[in-house]
Scaffold this active site. Structure first.
Site, PDB file in Angstrom:
ATOM      1  N   ASN A  62      -2.529 -23.303  39.158  1.00  0.00           N
ATOM      2  CA  ASN A  62      -2.924 -22.581  39.506  1.00  0.00           C
ATOM      3  C   ASN A  62      -4.357 -21.165  38.924  1.00  0.00           C
ATOM      4  O   ASN A  62      -4.172 -21.505  37.442  1.00  0.00           O
ATOM      5  CB  ASN A  62      -2.262 -21.623  40.189  1.00  0.00           C
ATOM      6  N   GLU A 107      -6.042 -18.083  39.551  1.00  0.00           N
ATOM      7  CA  GLU A 107      -6.908 -16.836  40.160  1.00  0.00           C
ATOM      8  C   GLU A 107      -7.956 -16.433  39.388  1.00  0.00           C
ATOM      9  O   GLU A 107      -9.035 -16.016  38.846  1.00  0.00           O
ATOM     10  CB  GLU A 107      -5.416 -15.927  39.696  1.00  0.00           C
ATOM     11  N   CYS A 120      -3.835 -22.445  44.598  1.00  0.00           N
ATOM     12  CA  CYS A 120      -2.732 -23.273  43.809  1.00  0.00           C
ATOM     13  C   CYS A 120      -2.637 -23.998  43.026  1.00  0.00           C
ATOM     14  O   CYS A 120      -3.790 -25.677  43.210  1.00  0.00           O
ATOM     15  CB  CYS A 120      -2.104 -23.380  45.070  1.00  0.00           C
ATOM     16  N   GLU A 126      -1.039 -27.390  43.030  1.00  0.00           N
ATOM     17  CA  GLU A 126      -0.885 -28.373  44.256  1.00  0.00           C
ATOM     18  C   GLU A 126      -2.778 -29.009  44.621  1.00  0.00           C
ATOM     19  O   GLU A 126      -2.995 -30.064  44.834  1.00  0.00           O
ATOM     20  CB  GLU A 126      -0.490 -27.844  45.370  1.00  0.00           C
ATOM     21  N   CYS A 133       3.348 -24.083  48.674  1.00  0.00           N
ATOM     22  CA  CYS A 133       3.172 -23.381  49.918  1.00  0.00           C
ATOM     23  C   CYS A 133       2.261 -23.772  51.271  1.00  0.00           C
ATOM     24  O   CYS A 133       2.512 -24.818  51.256  1.00  0.00           O
ATOM     25  CB  CYS A 133       1.937 -21.660  49.784  1.00  0.00           C
ATOM     26  N   CYS A 169      -0.749 -26.176  51.012  1.00  0.00           N
ATOM     27  CA  CYS A 169      -0.404 -27.291  50.022  1.00  0.00           C
ATOM     28  C   CYS A 169       0.025 -28.092  50.913  1.00  0.00           C
ATOM     29  O   CYS A 169      -0.254 -29.229  50.348  1.00  0.00           O
ATOM     30  CB  CYS A 169      -0.008 -26.236  48.763  1.00  0.00           C
TER      31      CYS A 169
HETATM   32 ZN    ZN Z   1       0.097 -23.789  47.269  1.00  0.00          ZN
END
Ligand code: ZN
Length: 135
Positions: free
Chosen positions: A44, A46, A55, A57, A86, A89
């Protein structure tokens, strides 16, 4: 567990160390295996403008696509607490899964296996367009 899945999990754990998560403190690593046997990893990333974050993934999937792969056969995700992918993803993984019924998603912590799912279990009613590319 197949040794190729052990390698996938190790790749997710290793790449997690590169996560850029200064805001959430929630470092995540992911690895995907493609139909041709290659492994792509992502973490990830940010941003101060939170919505621009990505993310792990999706970072892994997009790396695979950029390298010419199209079909994903297995996924490993390493989170601090065993969190699962999530919703966004899950949908992105569904787009490229070779077969959601057989695409395994390993969920692990740095030192523990937490769960083993199929992608179909994680996103049983995903979004599809009628004109989606043939698999
Ligand atoms: Zn995600």
């Amino acid at each position: 567990m197949p040794s190729e899945d052990q390698l996938l999990i190790q790749a997710a754990r290793t790449v997690r160390q590169n996560a850029y998560a200064p805001y959430s403190g929630y470092a995540v690593g992911a690895a995907v295996r493609t139909a041709d046997g290659r492994v792509f990893a992502g973490c990830n990333v940010e941003n101060a403008s939170y919505g621009l974050s990505i993310c792990a993934e999706r970072a892994a999937v997009f790396s695979a696509i950029a390298s010419g792969a199209r079909r994903i056969t297995a996924v490993a995700l390493c989170t601090p607490d065993g969190g699962t992918p999530c919703g966004a993803c899950r949908q992105v993984l569904l787009e490229f899964a070779n077969d959601p019924q057989t695409c395994v998603v390993w969920v692990v912590k740095p030192d523990e296996i937490v769960g083993r799912y199929t992608l179909a279990e994680l996103i049983p009613h995903g979004f599809h367009l009628r004109n989606a590319p043939a698999r």
